[in-house]
Scaffold this active site. Structure first.
Site, PDB file in Angstrom:
ATOM      1  N   HIS A 181      20.022 -85.243  -4.827  1.00  0.00           N
ATOM      2  CA  HIS A 181      19.910 -85.474  -6.002  1.00  0.00           C
ATOM      3  C   HIS A 181      19.706 -84.589  -6.892  1.00  0.00           C
ATOM      4  O   HIS A 181      18.762 -83.623  -7.666  1.00  0.00           O
ATOM      5  CB  HIS A 181      19.035 -86.611  -6.303  1.00  0.00           C
ATOM      6  CG  HIS A 181      19.254 -87.659  -5.153  1.00  0.00           C
ATOM      7  ND1 HIS A 181      18.617 -89.544  -5.030  1.00  0.00           N
ATOM      8  CD2 HIS A 181      20.166 -88.408  -4.400  1.00  0.00           C
ATOM      9  CE1 HIS A 181      19.371 -89.882  -4.734  1.00  0.00           C
ATOM     10  NE2 HIS A 181      20.026 -89.525  -3.651  1.00  0.00           N
TER      11      HIS A 181
ATOM     12  N   TYR B  17      14.246 -95.257 -12.483  1.00  0.00           N
ATOM     13  CA  TYR B  17      13.142 -96.119 -13.220  1.00  0.00           C
ATOM     14  C   TYR B  17      13.113 -96.740 -13.940  1.00  0.00           C
ATOM     15  O   TYR B  17      13.624 -96.076 -14.662  1.00  0.00           O
ATOM     16  CB  TYR B  17      12.087 -94.748 -13.017  1.00  0.00           C
ATOM     17  CG  TYR B  17      11.877 -93.816 -11.851  1.00  0.00           C
ATOM     18  CD1 TYR B  17      12.615 -92.396 -11.932  1.00  0.00           C
ATOM     19  CD2 TYR B  17      10.808 -93.857 -11.371  1.00  0.00           C
ATOM     20  CE1 TYR B  17      12.817 -92.460 -10.878  1.00  0.00           C
ATOM     21  CE2 TYR B  17      10.394 -92.587 -10.469  1.00  0.00           C
ATOM     22  CZ  TYR B  17      10.772 -92.001  -9.624  1.00  0.00           C
ATOM     23  OH  TYR B  17      11.109 -91.338  -9.355  1.00  0.00           O
TER      24      TYR B  17
ATOM     25  N   PRO C 285       2.272 -92.898  -7.122  1.00  0.00           N
ATOM     26  CA  PRO C 285       3.467 -92.362  -6.265  1.00  0.00           C
ATOM     27  C   PRO C 285       5.053 -92.278  -7.751  1.00  0.00           C
ATOM     28  O   PRO C 285       5.708 -91.522  -7.507  1.00  0.00           O
ATOM     29  CB  PRO C 285       4.055 -93.437  -5.422  1.00  0.00           C
ATOM     30  CG  PRO C 285       3.145 -94.468  -5.797  1.00  0.00           C
ATOM     31  CD  PRO C 285       2.432 -94.070  -6.727  1.00  0.00           C
TER      32      PRO C 285
ATOM     33  N   LYS D 286       5.480 -87.214  -5.845  1.00  0.00           N
ATOM     34  CA  LYS D 286       4.159 -86.110  -5.823  1.00  0.00           C
ATOM     35  C   LYS D 286       3.444 -85.753  -4.378  1.00  0.00           C
ATOM     36  O   LYS D 286       3.081 -84.849  -4.085  1.00  0.00           O
ATOM     37  CB  LYS D 286       3.497 -85.089  -6.827  1.00  0.00           C
ATOM     38  CG  LYS D 286       4.365 -84.769  -8.086  1.00  0.00           C
ATOM     39  CD  LYS D 286       4.957 -83.629  -8.178  1.00  0.00           C
ATOM     40  CE  LYS D 286       6.712 -83.181  -8.842  1.00  0.00           C
ATOM     41  NZ  LYS D 286       7.253 -83.382  -8.131  1.00  0.00           N
TER      42      LYS D 286
ATOM     43  N   TYR E  72       9.373 -82.784 -12.132  1.00  0.00           N
ATOM     44  CA  TYR E  72      10.220 -83.590 -10.931  1.00  0.00           C
ATOM     45  C   TYR E  72      10.918 -82.872  -9.789  1.00  0.00           C
ATOM     46  O   TYR E  72      10.206 -82.992  -8.469  1.00  0.00           O
ATOM     47  CB  TYR E  72      10.826 -84.579 -11.137  1.00  0.00           C
ATOM     48  CG  TYR E  72      11.385 -85.817 -10.673  1.00  0.00           C
ATOM     49  CD1 TYR E  72      10.850 -87.211 -10.704  1.00  0.00           C
ATOM     50  CD2 TYR E  72      12.288 -85.330  -8.922  1.00  0.00           C
ATOM     51  CE1 TYR E  72      11.180 -87.727  -9.622  1.00  0.00           C
ATOM     52  CE2 TYR E  72      12.345 -86.471  -8.289  1.00  0.00           C
ATOM     53  CZ  TYR E  72      11.888 -87.576  -8.857  1.00  0.00           C
ATOM     54  OH  TYR E  72      12.001 -89.227  -8.202  1.00  0.00           O
TER      55      TYR E  72
HETATM   56  P1  RFL Z   1      -1.350 -88.952   5.063  1.00  0.00           P
HETATM   57  O1  RFL Z   1      -0.229 -88.439   5.704  1.00  0.00           O
HETATM   58  O2  RFL Z   1      -2.158 -89.934   5.306  1.00  0.00           O
HETATM   59  O3  RFL Z   1      -2.039 -88.623   6.759  1.00  0.00           O
HETATM   60  C1  RFL Z   1      -3.330 -88.515   7.376  1.00  0.00           C
HETATM   61  C2  RFL Z   1      -3.254 -88.260   8.830  1.00  0.00           C
HETATM   62  O4  RFL Z   1      -4.287 -88.307   9.540  1.00  0.00           O
HETATM   63  C3  RFL Z   1      -5.049 -89.259  10.386  1.00  0.00           C
HETATM   64  N1  RFL Z   1      -6.767 -90.137  10.159  1.00  0.00           N
HETATM   65  C4  RFL Z   1      -6.951 -89.453  11.119  1.00  0.00           C
HETATM   66  N2  RFL Z   1      -6.800 -88.287  12.370  1.00  0.00           N
HETATM   67  C5  RFL Z   1      -7.966 -88.759  13.370  1.00  0.00           C
HETATM   68  N3  RFL Z   1      -9.352 -88.934  12.759  1.00  0.00           N
HETATM   69  C6  RFL Z   1     -10.489 -90.342  11.806  1.00  0.00           C
HETATM   70  N4  RFL Z   1     -10.871 -89.554  11.480  1.00  0.00           N
HETATM   71  C7  RFL Z   1      -8.598 -89.687  10.777  1.00  0.00           C
HETATM   72  N5  RFL Z   1      -8.631 -89.978   9.641  1.00  0.00           N
HETATM   73  C8  RFL Z   1      -7.153 -90.310   9.725  1.00  0.00           C
HETATM   74  C9  RFL Z   1      -3.671 -90.702   9.925  1.00  0.00           C
HETATM   75  O5  RFL Z   1      -3.526 -91.179  10.597  1.00  0.00           O
HETATM   76  C10 RFL Z   1      -3.273 -89.989   9.260  1.00  0.00           C
HETATM   77  O6  RFL Z   1      -1.798 -89.683  10.635  1.00  0.00           O
HETATM   78  O7  RFL Z   1      -1.834 -87.593   4.517  1.00  0.00           O
HETATM   79  P2  RFL Z   1      -1.268 -86.500   4.746  1.00  0.00           P
HETATM   80  O8  RFL Z   1      -0.756 -85.691   5.482  1.00  0.00           O
HETATM   81  O9  RFL Z   1      -1.376 -84.864   2.925  1.00  0.00           O
HETATM   82  O10 RFL Z   1       0.015 -86.677   3.583  1.00  0.00           O
HETATM   83  C11 RFL Z   1       0.457 -87.062   1.984  1.00  0.00           C
HETATM   84  C12 RFL Z   1       1.199 -88.668   1.428  1.00  0.00           C
HETATM   85  O11 RFL Z   1       1.399 -88.759   3.457  1.00  0.00           O
HETATM   86  C13 RFL Z   1       1.634 -89.009   0.806  1.00  0.00           C
HETATM   87  O12 RFL Z   1       0.622 -88.249  -0.689  1.00  0.00           O
HETATM   88  C14 RFL Z   1       2.197 -89.302   0.470  1.00  0.00           C
HETATM   89  O13 RFL Z   1       2.930 -90.238   1.510  1.00  0.00           O
HETATM   90  C15 RFL Z   1       1.633 -90.751  -0.722  1.00  0.00           C
HETATM   91  N6  RFL Z   1       2.102 -91.929  -0.561  1.00  0.00           N
HETATM   92  C16 RFL Z   1       3.969 -92.306  -0.768  1.00  0.00           C
HETATM   93  N7  RFL Z   1       4.081 -92.200  -1.705  1.00  0.00           N
HETATM   94  C17 RFL Z   1       5.255 -92.345  -2.104  1.00  0.00           C
HETATM   95  O14 RFL Z   1       6.729 -90.888  -3.185  1.00  0.00           O
HETATM   96  N8  RFL Z   1       5.823 -93.667  -1.539  1.00  0.00           N
HETATM   97  C18 RFL Z   1       5.518 -94.253  -1.377  1.00  0.00           C
HETATM   98  O15 RFL Z   1       5.629 -95.667  -0.893  1.00  0.00           O
HETATM   99  C19 RFL Z   1       3.643 -94.006  -0.808  1.00  0.00           C
HETATM  100  N9  RFL Z   1       3.492 -94.619   0.218  1.00  0.00           N
HETATM  101  C20 RFL Z   1       1.781 -93.278   0.226  1.00  0.00           C
HETATM  102  C21 RFL Z   1       2.472 -94.153   0.307  1.00  0.00           C
HETATM  103  C22 RFL Z   1       0.031 -93.171   0.750  1.00  0.00           C
HETATM  104  C23 RFL Z   1      -0.756 -94.338   1.168  1.00  0.00           C
HETATM  105  N10 RFL Z   1      -1.726 -93.601   0.859  1.00  0.00           N
HETATM  106  C24 RFL Z   1      -3.028 -93.963   2.184  1.00  0.00           C
HETATM  107  C25 RFL Z   1      -2.792 -93.362   0.261  1.00  0.00           C
HETATM  108  C26 RFL Z   1       0.725 -95.903   1.137  1.00  0.00           C
HETATM  109  C27 RFL Z   1      -0.162 -95.640   1.481  1.00  0.00           C
HETATM  110  C28 RFL Z   1      -0.542 -96.673   1.828  1.00  0.00           C
HETATM  111  C1  PHB Z   2      10.207 -93.250  -2.405  1.00  0.00           C
HETATM  112  O1  PHB Z   2      11.419 -92.984  -2.207  1.00  0.00           O
HETATM  113  O2  PHB Z   2       9.278 -93.622  -1.420  1.00  0.00           O
HETATM  114  C2  PHB Z   2       9.891 -92.421  -3.877  1.00  0.00           C
HETATM  115  C3  PHB Z   2      10.798 -92.185  -4.745  1.00  0.00           C
HETATM  116  C4  PHB Z   2      10.463 -92.075  -5.516  1.00  0.00           C
HETATM  117  C5  PHB Z   2       9.185 -92.056  -5.851  1.00  0.00           C
HETATM  118  C6  PHB Z   2       8.439 -93.228  -5.402  1.00  0.00           C
HETATM  119  C7  PHB Z   2       8.781 -93.076  -4.244  1.00  0.00           C
HETATM  120  O3  PHB Z   2       8.256 -91.843  -6.861  1.00  0.00           O
END
Ligand code: RFL
Ligand code: PHB
Length: 393
Positions: A72, A201, A295, A299, A387
């Site tokens: 993109h 957005y 989100p 980032k 971004y």
């Molecule tokens: P993760 O992906 O949360 O992975 C952490 C892993 O650790 C495991 N864990 C354990 N394992 C062993 N023992 C324990 N005691 C443990 N406690 C936890 C968990 O099961 C998990 O597998 O962190 P990581 O690797 O730092 O990655 C970060 C990203 O996942 C995160 O920044 C983004 O995905 C943020 N985020 C989103 N970003 C977006 O851009 N779009 C989204 O739609 C979006 N949805 C999200 C999200 C973050 C979320 N949370 C929980 C903060 C939705 C959620 C619910």
């Molecule tokens: C997504 O595709 O999940 C997404 C894209 C851009 C954002 C946040 C989430 O700023």
């Protein structure tokens, strides 16, 4: 059991770190509390910065992203019923981002780690990390019904926002800076082709909306909703109608999203949080375990990747030269980038969302800022540079 690097958490941060260490012949064990299917299907982020894609390539796990990722070159901002494109390539000297789901990144990394990586244990729940400043620290975990202990030269907490590793750092030695927002996101995955070939957005009087995608056939869509919203109060038709109303453009009543079956629906709270420092003794924190962002700036996943790129480089340097110099610099190196991303995510969030307590004056300020970004190459270039991702130290 003893290993050089004990990695807690098999999300993107833990899995990418395990792979980078494997490629440098450094032993690691990864402990993940959930099962493989759960980890591979958790719907989360979708935007990869160039630096994240480069790291996947150099780690030898970019086949999927190179085959299916969608480049993109810009995004669209909608406000005041007008549409304005931010052209990343023109504004940043040819930088762009890749749309490729976090679920796919995680699947690619797991598949590769299980073929030729260090042990990756699912349903291995870490209960505590002891002796952060002793040699060796110990990780206590429950696996197959038995309490087990892993001793490590280094422990890396990649266990996300609700993880346990942070607690290994004495409270007196850490500070958490946090902010919550008075709104959440309702996110859906829909079997419907994206209506536009870039992300949209939208700022609107009804609240924020974002149109993203996962493939040419699957849309990922988000709506600003009040905190504590129950997804059950949002039947599919209400979501689609609300999305159409928020993306409305000009006087064109014909502008509508393509609708399709909704396969996932969840409410996501919006928070900013940073824990400092990101290292205590032999324990390091990476990714969401150390910091989270709302989100809106896309980032979270990219910060998780850049932390472990910096950490892998430091661990490799220490193993090869015996010098702890880069490990000692880890926290400061990461925090500079983390705080920039925190600010950018806050900026995007507060510019685009409607705070329930906001006044007409506040709305005018938001629209003025959006006009500035849409019309000034300087303001647009600053947004585009953040971004698409600032250089990893
Ligand atoms: P993760 O992906 O949360 O992975 C952490 C892993 O650790 C495991 N864990 C354990 N394992 C062993 N023992 C324990 N005691 C443990 N406690 C936890 C968990 O099961 C998990 O597998 O962190 P990581 O690797 O730092 O990655 C970060 C990203 O996942 C995160 O920044 C983004 O995905 C943020 N985020 C989103 N970003 C977006 O851009 N779009 C989204 O739609 C979006 N949805 C999200 C999200 C973050 C979320 N949370 C929980 C903060 C939705 C959620 C619910
Ligand atoms: C997504 O595709 O999940 C997404 C894209 C851009 C954002 C946040 C989430 O700023």
């Amino acid at each position: 059991m003893h290993t050089t690097v004990g990695i807690i958490g098999g999300g993107p941060a833990g899995l990418l770190l395990a792979r980078l260490l494997r490629n440098a012949d450094i032993d690691s064990v990864t402990l993940e509390s959930r099962d493989r299917t759960y980890v591979e299907s958790r719907q989360r982020a979708g935007i990869l910065e160039q630096g994240t894609v480069d790291a996947l390539r150099s780690a030898g796990v970019a086949e999927g992203v190179d085959r299916e990722g969608m480049v993109h070159d810009g995004i669209e901002l909608r406000f005041d019923r007008g549409a304005h494109r931010i052209d990343f390539r023109a504004l940043t000297g040819c930088r762009s981002v890749m749309v490729y789901a976090q679920t796919e990144v995680v699947k690619d990394l797991i598949a590769r780690q299980l073929i030729d990586g260090g042990p990756l244990l699912f349903e291995a729940e870490v209960r505590s990390v002891e002796g952060a400043d002793s040699d060796p620290p110990a990780v206590h975990y429950l696996h197959e019904g038995r309490e087990q202990t892993l001793t490590c030269d280094y422990v890396v907490g990649c266990d996300g926002f609700h993880g346990v590793t942070r607690n290994a750092v004495p409270e007196s030695a850490r500070t958490t800076y946090a902010r919550s927002y008075p709104y959440s996101w309702l996110g859906i995955l829909a079997q419907a082709p994206p209506v536009y070939d870039e992300l949209i957005y939208a700022h609107s009087a009804r609240g924020f909306a974002l149109a993203s995608m996962r493939s040419p056939a699957v849309s990922r869509l988000y709506l600003q909703v009040p905190n504590d919203t129950d997804p059950a109060d949002w039947p599919d038709v209400r979501i689609w109608d609300e999305l159409d109303a928020r993306f409305a453009i000009g006087t064109d009543p014909g502008w509508k999203l393509e609708r399709g079956p909704v396969s996932s629906k969840a409410v996501l709270p919006m928070r900013s949080s940073v824990t400092e420092p990101m290292r205590f003794g032999r324990v390091f924190l990476a990714g969401d375990a150390a910091h989270i962002v709302p989100p809106t700036g896309a980032k979270g996943l990219n910060l998780a990747a850049s932390d472990v790129i910096v950490l892998a480089r430091a661990l490799i340097h220490e193993q090869m030269t015996g010098s702890p110099e880069l490990l000692d610099a880890y926290s400061d190196t990461c925090l500079r980038r983390v705080w920039r991303a925190e600010h950018f995510s806050y900026f995007m969030t507060t510019m685009l969302h409607t705070d329930p307590s906001q006044s007409a004056f506040d709305t005018r300020l938001q629209l003025s800022q959006l006009q500035r970004v849409a019309n000034s190459p300087y303001a647009a270039a600053e947004l585009a540079a953040n971004y698409t991702g600032l250089p990893i130290a």
